[in-house]
Design an enzyme around this catalytic site. Structure first.
Site, PDB file in Angstrom:
ATOM      1  CB  THR A 110      -0.924  -0.023   1.241  1.00  0.00           C
ATOM      2  OG1 THR A 110      -1.794  -1.141   1.107  1.00  0.00           O
ATOM      3  CG2 THR A 110      -1.746   1.233   1.366  1.00  0.00           C
ATOM      4  CB  SER A 153       2.790  -7.845   1.133  1.00  0.00           C
ATOM      5  OG  SER A 153       1.854  -7.694   2.169  1.00  0.00           O
ATOM      6  CG  ASP A 171      -2.429  -7.529   3.637  1.00  0.00           C
ATOM      7  OD1 ASP A 171      -2.907  -6.939   4.623  1.00  0.00           O
ATOM      8  OD2 ASP A 171      -2.923  -7.479   2.502  1.00  0.00           O
TER       9      ASP A 171
HETATM   10  N1  ASP Z   1      -2.642  -5.481   0.751  1.00  0.00           N
HETATM   11  C1  ASP Z   1      -1.597  -4.528   1.098  1.00  0.00           C
HETATM   12  C2  ASP Z   1      -0.264  -5.276   1.092  1.00  0.00           C
HETATM   13  O1  ASP Z   1      -0.006  -5.990   2.007  1.00  0.00           O
HETATM   14  C3  ASP Z   1      -1.887  -3.955   2.421  1.00  0.00           C
HETATM   15  C4  ASP Z   1      -0.899  -2.945   2.914  1.00  0.00           C
HETATM   16  O2  ASP Z   1       0.209  -2.778   2.441  1.00  0.00           O
HETATM   17  O3  ASP Z   1      -1.260  -2.251   3.894  1.00  0.00           O
HETATM   18  O4  ASP Z   1       0.492  -5.127   0.174  1.00  0.00           O
END
Ligand code: ASP
Length: 325
Positions: free
Chosen positions: A14, A63, A97
């Site tokens: 993110t 991730s 994540d």
């Molecule tokens: N889905 C994202 C990831 O883990 C969530 C984040 O980075 O906060 O890449």
């Protein structure tokens, strides 16, 4: 020898996410913006680090989709940086994540000779009040000026140990926490304030001796988590064993106990050579004593003394290392 630098490795997440509007905090695409652009969003970063920064894009993923080829590339880049006299520290931008899994992997495998600092964000880079730039600045602070070797996770002004950090909240900015002991340091106005004496949390270690052989493996052994609770059944365990699983981590009740209906299947799995580790599904704390499986008292080595997500990776690594010897 040139001037020491900090190497910044981008993997996506993110923190590198892009949304259609500034107000969109969910429904964005993670892993869109280059690590070089993330550095540019913090104009005084190099000046603040008091040394050059070198950005390298290792991957560009959400991730949740972390995989072994990316971990291998990340480990190789970290090893190279740690071995170079020109590198003072490493910073890794990562999704939240699976950040705790990557942090634990690096902690377990890399020699603790320099700071390796992971950071992340809960809001995409395009958000009105993105948290990524401040987290990146804080991570560079810990890496360049924190003065402590080992693997750290920096977010929300807190510094966490790789062994303890967990994602505990899916949306809010303070999504990471160390339920076992809290943060080890705080970053305040560009200064690191350690709350524990040096060496108290991240003992120095030499890393894994067979790391090159491990990195040559095409994949890690298959390990799954099964959940024990009301109405738990044997079928899931039996199906995994039939499909060739090599290890099972049980997210057990309380002090790593298991529903009687599932216990017999776990004993059958063990008898067939599948490694079974017993952990707790409790959000805080770790199992404290040998947990009995029927007809058999589990050895302390069968207890997963890590949060379940990390225990799963730990068992993969243990089985992989065993396969190398
Ligand atoms: N889905 C994202 C990831 O883990 C969530 C984040 O980075 O906060 O890449």
């Amino acid at each position: 020898m040139g001037q020491e630098k900090v190497v910044i490795l981008g993997t996506g997440g993110t923190i590198a996410g892009r949304a259609d509007s500034q107000s969109q905090g969910v429904g964005y695409r993670a892993g869109q913006i280059t690590v070089q652009s993330l550095l540019s969003a913090v104009p005084d970063l190099e000046q603040h680090a008091r040394c050059p920064l070198q950005a390298l894009q290792i991957a560009q993923v959400d991730s949740k989709d972390m995989d072994w080829p990316i971990w291998r590339a990340l480990l190789a880049a970290c090893l190279q940086a740690l071995a170079s006299p020109d590198t003072r520290a490493v910073v890794i931008t990562h999704g939240t994540d699976t950040l705790e899994e990557t942090a634990w992997l690096l902690h377990r495998l890399l020699p603790a000779t320099k700071p390796v600092v992971l950071t992340c964000a809960m809001r995409p880079a395009t958000a009105l009040l993105a948290d990524g730039p401040q987290n990146l600045r804080d991570a560079v602070t810990v890496a360049a000026r924190g003065g402590r070797a080992g693997v750290w996770v920096v977010a929300g002004g807190e510094v966490h140990a790789a062994q303890h950090v967990q994602k505990v909240q899916p949306y809010r900015l303070n999504a990471l926490s160390s339920p076992e002991g809290g943060p080890l340091a705080l970053v305040e106005e560009g200064v690191v304030r350690w709350l524990v004496p040096a060496g108290a949390a991240a003992p120095s270690h030499e890393g894994l001796q067979q790391l090159d052989a491990l990195l040559a493996l095409p994949c890690l052994p298959w390990v799954e988590v099964v959940f024990s609770g009301a109405l738990a059944r044997a079928d899931a365990v039996d199906a995994l064993v039939a499909a060739g699983v090599r290890g099972i981590v049980v997210a057990g009740t309380g002090n790593a106990t298991v529903h009687a209906a599932m216990e017999s299947a776990l004993l059958r799995a063990r008898a067939l050579g599948v490694r079974v580790w017993l952990g707790t599904r409790c959000a805080q704390g770790l199992p404290v004593g040998p947990a009995p499986l029927e007809n058999e008292v589990a050895q302390p080595s069968d207890l997963a003394r890590l949060p379940i997500a990390k225990a799963r990776i730990a068992l993969m690594l243990e089985l992989a290392v065993q396969s190398l010897s």
